[in-house]
Design a protein around this motif. Structure first.
Motif, short mmCIF file in Angstrom:
data_model
loop_
_atom_site.label_atom_id
_atom_site.label_comp_id
_atom_site.label_asym_id
_atom_site.label_seq_id
_atom_site.Cartn_x
_atom_site.Cartn_y
_atom_site.Cartn_z
N PHE A 87 -155.94 41.92 -54.44
CA PHE A 87 -154.61 41.38 -54.70
C PHE A 87 -154.60 39.86 -54.65
CE2 PHE A 87 -154.03 45.66 -53.00
CZ PHE A 87 -153.16 46.21 -53.93
N ARG A 88 -154.98 39.29 -53.50
CA ARG A 88 -154.87 37.84 -53.32
C ARG A 88 -155.82 37.09 -54.25
NH1 ARG A 88 -152.15 36.03 -48.78
NH2 ARG A 88 -150.37 37.42 -48.49
N ARG A 89 -157.03 37.63 -54.43
CA ARG A 89 -158.01 36.93 -55.24
C ARG A 89 -157.65 36.96 -56.72
NH1 ARG A 89 -163.01 39.87 -52.42
NH2 ARG A 89 -161.33 41.37 -52.06
N LEU A 90 -156.98 38.02 -57.18
CA LEU A 90 -156.51 38.05 -58.56
C LEU A 90 -155.23 37.24 -58.73
CD1 LEU A 90 -157.09 41.79 -59.51
CD2 LEU A 90 -158.40 39.82 -60.26
N GLU A 91 -154.48 37.10 -57.66
CA GLU A 91 -153.21 36.37 -57.72
C GLU A 91 -153.43 34.92 -58.14
OE1 GLU A 91 -149.37 35.41 -54.81
OE2 GLU A 91 -151.12 36.50 -54.06
N ARG A 92 -154.55 34.35 -57.75
CA ARG A 92 -154.84 32.97 -58.11
C ARG A 92 -154.91 32.80 -59.63
NH1 ARG A 92 -159.68 31.50 -55.04
NH2 ARG A 92 -160.75 32.86 -56.52
N GLY A 93 -155.58 33.74 -60.31
CA GLY A 93 -155.68 33.66 -61.77
C GLY A 93 -154.35 33.92 -62.45
N VAL A 94 -153.54 34.82 -61.87
CA VAL A 94 -152.23 35.13 -62.47
C VAL A 94 -151.30 33.93 -62.34
CG1 VAL A 94 -150.19 36.59 -62.29
CG2 VAL A 94 -152.47 37.60 -62.08
N ASN A 95 -151.27 33.32 -61.17
CA ASN A 95 -150.37 32.18 -60.97
C ASN A 95 -150.78 30.99 -61.81
OD1 ASN A 95 -148.89 33.65 -59.12
ND2 ASN A 95 -149.97 32.85 -57.34
N ALA A 96 -152.09 30.81 -62.00
CA ALA A 96 -152.57 29.70 -62.84
C ALA A 96 -152.52 30.05 -64.32
CB ALA A 96 -154.00 29.34 -62.44
N ARG A 97 -152.21 31.32 -64.63
CA ARG A 97 -152.18 31.82 -66.01
C ARG A 97 -153.52 31.57 -66.68
NH1 ARG A 97 -146.58 30.03 -68.75
NH2 ARG A 97 -147.13 31.76 -70.12
N ASN A 98 -154.58 31.76 -65.90
CA ASN A 98 -155.93 31.52 -66.40
C ASN A 98 -156.88 32.47 -65.68
OD1 ASN A 98 -158.33 30.59 -67.41
ND2 ASN A 98 -158.30 28.67 -66.28
N PRO A 99 -157.33 33.55 -66.33
CA PRO A 99 -158.24 34.49 -65.68
C PRO A 99 -159.54 33.86 -65.22
CG PRO A 99 -157.28 35.48 -67.64
CD PRO A 99 -156.89 34.03 -67.66
N ALA A 150 -142.16 45.26 -72.15
CA ALA A 150 -142.52 44.37 -71.04
C ALA A 150 -143.90 43.78 -71.25
CB ALA A 150 -142.44 45.11 -69.71
N GLY A 151 -144.23 43.42 -72.47
CA GLY A 151 -145.54 42.86 -72.77
C GLY A 151 -145.79 41.56 -72.02
N ASP A 152 -146.96 41.45 -71.38
CA ASP A 152 -147.22 40.29 -70.54
C ASP A 152 -148.57 39.66 -70.82
OD1 ASP A 152 -146.05 38.59 -68.76
OD2 ASP A 152 -146.71 39.65 -66.97
N VAL A 153 -149.19 40.00 -71.94
CA VAL A 153 -150.47 39.38 -72.28
C VAL A 153 -150.29 37.88 -72.47
CG1 VAL A 153 -152.27 39.23 -74.04
CG2 VAL A 153 -151.46 41.46 -73.29
N ALA A 154 -149.20 37.48 -73.12
CA ALA A 154 -148.94 36.05 -73.33
C ALA A 154 -148.77 35.33 -72.00
CB ALA A 154 -147.69 35.87 -74.19
N GLY A 155 -148.18 35.99 -71.01
CA GLY A 155 -147.98 35.36 -69.72
C GLY A 155 -149.28 35.18 -68.95
N ILE A 156 -150.14 36.17 -69.01
CA ILE A 156 -151.41 36.09 -68.28
C ILE A 156 -152.33 35.05 -68.90
CG2 ILE A 156 -153.55 37.37 -67.86
CD1 ILE A 156 -151.96 39.75 -67.10
N LEU A 157 -152.31 34.92 -70.23
CA LEU A 157 -153.23 34.00 -70.91
C LEU A 157 -152.56 32.70 -71.33
CD1 LEU A 157 -155.16 36.54 -73.16
CD2 LEU A 157 -155.82 35.61 -70.95
N GLU A 158 -151.30 32.51 -70.96
CA GLU A 158 -150.54 31.30 -71.30
C GLU A 158 -150.64 31.02 -72.81
OE1 GLU A 158 -149.57 26.90 -69.43
OE2 GLU A 158 -151.53 27.81 -69.10
N ALA A 159 -150.24 32.01 -73.59
CA ALA A 159 -150.28 31.87 -75.05
C ALA A 159 -148.87 31.71 -75.59
CB ALA A 159 -150.94 33.10 -75.67
N ARG A 160 -148.72 30.79 -76.50
CA ARG A 160 -147.42 30.57 -77.15
C ARG A 160 -147.46 31.17 -78.55
NH1 ARG A 160 -145.85 24.33 -75.41
NH2 ARG A 160 -146.07 24.66 -73.15
N GLN A 161 -146.41 31.89 -78.89
CA GLN A 161 -146.41 32.63 -80.14
C GLN A 161 -145.27 32.19 -81.05
OE1 GLN A 161 -145.13 36.31 -77.64
NE2 GLN A 161 -144.68 36.86 -79.74
#
Length: 531
Positions: A351-363, A187-198
């Motif tokens: 939760f909510r404040r981190l959710e913004r970065g997750v949804n935008a896929r940009n920390p 269930a690796g999700d680093v690519a999802g959080i950083l919007e990386a294409r492999q």
């Protein structure tokens, strides 16, 4: 005392070397490396006089390892056990800087003589170099530090913390080479959080682990816009079977030579690959949340690791995430439930404040300074990067360090947040003002009512005393009105009946001349006749 490091996994080779070295005066086998990166690290850390390397040890070739050790510690003499019998291979190791080749099968006399000669050469070379100062910690820091993050259970924030910590390190020390390895194979999700294409993954590298080279690993990395390199999990779960403990050790060993800091996201499930990363990591961090389920899952993971001989509980570090004041199981209680040391800085529930970065896929969208400041403290405490960063890159003052960690964008974001909070406070103040005004008026009216009771009682006492002195009814009423406050007399009504004087008056509304409430207050006093 001659410090010797062995590099071999073949037990026959190790046994022969041990028996032969027992005959060498003052020889001390200080360490045995089971991979070429481990041998290089031991030689550097122990400042070994002699390194004996088996040419079959991988993943790097013997000439590459010899060249690496000689360049890092010029006073170390490297001997290579040539088990293949290949003359060309032996010549290649000598050209790389080896001080001797031990043929297979080994003869004790050959080993003793060559180790003795190598130790003498190392002593002479050390004397020549004694005038030069070698910053061992900094050189060792360049041999990258591996930090493995695992979760006690799914959903505790392992991937978020690992990726954000890596990005924060890269921002604070731009010259540091940082790599994230996504070892959560299911269930690796680093690519999802950083919007990386492999195009390739760690599984593709693992397939060729037996013939691994720096170029192979570097070609599989994805370069994120932040400058952090990514080695991502396979997109297909079926490919995870190629990622074995042996391949993980080889890959991380190769990454050590290319990066200053390697951050591994090990996921929340104990797998052979994850266990291998936890075993060889310089620091293993387990994320937990302040709840019973997370602590039970942590206990199961520790039991599995200890059963596999990976790490004991005391060798781990526990990082508590999502801490709030409402937690029943607080940080102090968690510390009592484990023998592993806790990271002193905990991460707040956001939760909510981190959710913004997750949804935008940009920390970078997470602009709360409390989050990044906590990550900075955690990174310093667990030694994500040690001597690899030059002191000037960090700065000696806290203010300077924070400015390096926060780009101008974050400063503007902070100003926007302050402006937004200031505007919100102004709106809330305007909304609350009417309620505050009503409360103040009610309190004032209650005070006037109490004041009316007091003066009505006083006026009735004055009127009764005047009446007892034989005054007429008109004089009694006049005395009662005179006893009332100025402007209140017109509202005073006096009646005399049965030897009792009663004074009645209306309660003023907000002020004496602003009107009166419908109800009235009466106070009576019995007349006492003067003798």
């Amino acid at each position: 005392m001659t410090t010797i490091v062995l590099g071999a996994t073949d037990q026959a080779v190790v046994s022969e070397l041990r028996r032969a070295l027992n005959e060498v005066p003052d020889a001390d086998i200080a360490g045995i490396g089971e991979s070429t990166p481990e041998v290089s690290a031991l030689a550097m850390r122990l400042q070994a006089e002699v390194v004996i390397l088996h040419d079959a040890l991988g993943p790097e070739s013997a000439p590459d390892v010899v060249r690496d050790i000689v360049s890092r510690t010029p006073a170390t003499a490297v001997l290579v056990v040539n088990s293949s019998g290949d003359v060309a291979s032996a010549l290649a190791t000598m050209e790389a800087g080896a001080k001797g080749v031990i043929s297979w099968p080994m003869l004790h006399e050959d080993i003793v003589s060559k180790v003795t000669a190598a130790a003498e050469w190392s002593g002479r070379m050390g004397s020549l170099l004694s005038g030069a100062t070698v910053d061992t910690e900094r050189e060792l820091g360049r041999h990258g530090r591996v930090t493995a993050f695992t979760g006690a259970k799914g959903g505790v924030g392992t991937t978020t913390v690992a990726t954000h910590l890596a990005l924060d390190l890269k921002r604070r020390v731009p010259g540091t080479k940082v790599c994230i390895v996504d070892l959560d194979l299911q269930a690796g999700d680093v690519a999802g959080i950083l919007e990386a294409r492999q195009r390739v993954s760690i599984a593709d590298v693992a397939k060729v682990a037996e013939d691994l080279s720096p170029a192979t690993v570097l070609d599989a990395l994805v370069e994120h816009e932040s400058g952090v390199s990514l080695l991502l999990a396979p997109p297909q779960v079926a490919d995870s079977e190629f990622v074995t403990p042996t391949s993980v050790r080889a890959i991380l060993g190769m990454l050590r030579r290319e990066f200053d800091a390697i951050i591994v996201d090990g996921g929340a499930h104990v797998t052979p690959a994850q266990a291998a990363a936890v075993e060889i990591a310089d620091e293993a961090i387990v994320l937990v949340t302040p709840d019973v389920l997370a602590m039970r899952a942590f206990r199961r993971a520790v039991t599995d690791w200890e059963g596999l001989g990976v790490r004991t509980e005391a060798d781990l570090r526990v990082l508590v995430n999502r801490v709030s004041r409402d937690d029943v199981l607080n940080v102090d209680a968690i510390a009592k439930l484990t023998s592993a040391p806790l990271v002193s800085t905990s991460l707040p529930a956001m939760f909510r404040r981190l959710e913004r970065g997750v949804n935008a896929r940009n920390p970078e969208e997470v602009r709360e300074s409390v989050w990044w400041d906590a990550l900075e403290k955690i990174g310093a405490e667990i030694g994500v990067v040690t001597a690899a960063q030059p002191p000037a890159a960090v700065g000696s003052e806290p203010g300077r360090r924070r400015s390096a960690a926060r780009p101008a964008r974050s400063a503007r974001g902070g100003r926007r947040n302050r402006d937004k909070q200031g505007g919100q406070a102004a709106v809330e103040t305007v909304a609350v003002m009417p309620l505050v005004l009503v409360i103040v008026l009610l309190v004032w009216q209650l005070g006037l009512t109490a004041f009316t009771f007091t003066w009505a009682d006083h006026a009735s006492n004055v009127a009764a005393r005047t009446y007892s002195m034989g005054a007429s009814d008109a004089e009694v009423r006049e005395a009662a009105r005179d006893a009332a406050p100025s402007g209140w007399g017109s509202r005073v009504d006096v009646s005399i009946a049965g030897g009792t004087v009663t004074v009645s008056t209306q309660v003023p509304l907000l002020c004496l001349r602003c009107g009166a409430l419908p109800a009235s207050i009466s106070q009576s006093t019995k007349v006492v006749q003067e003798p």
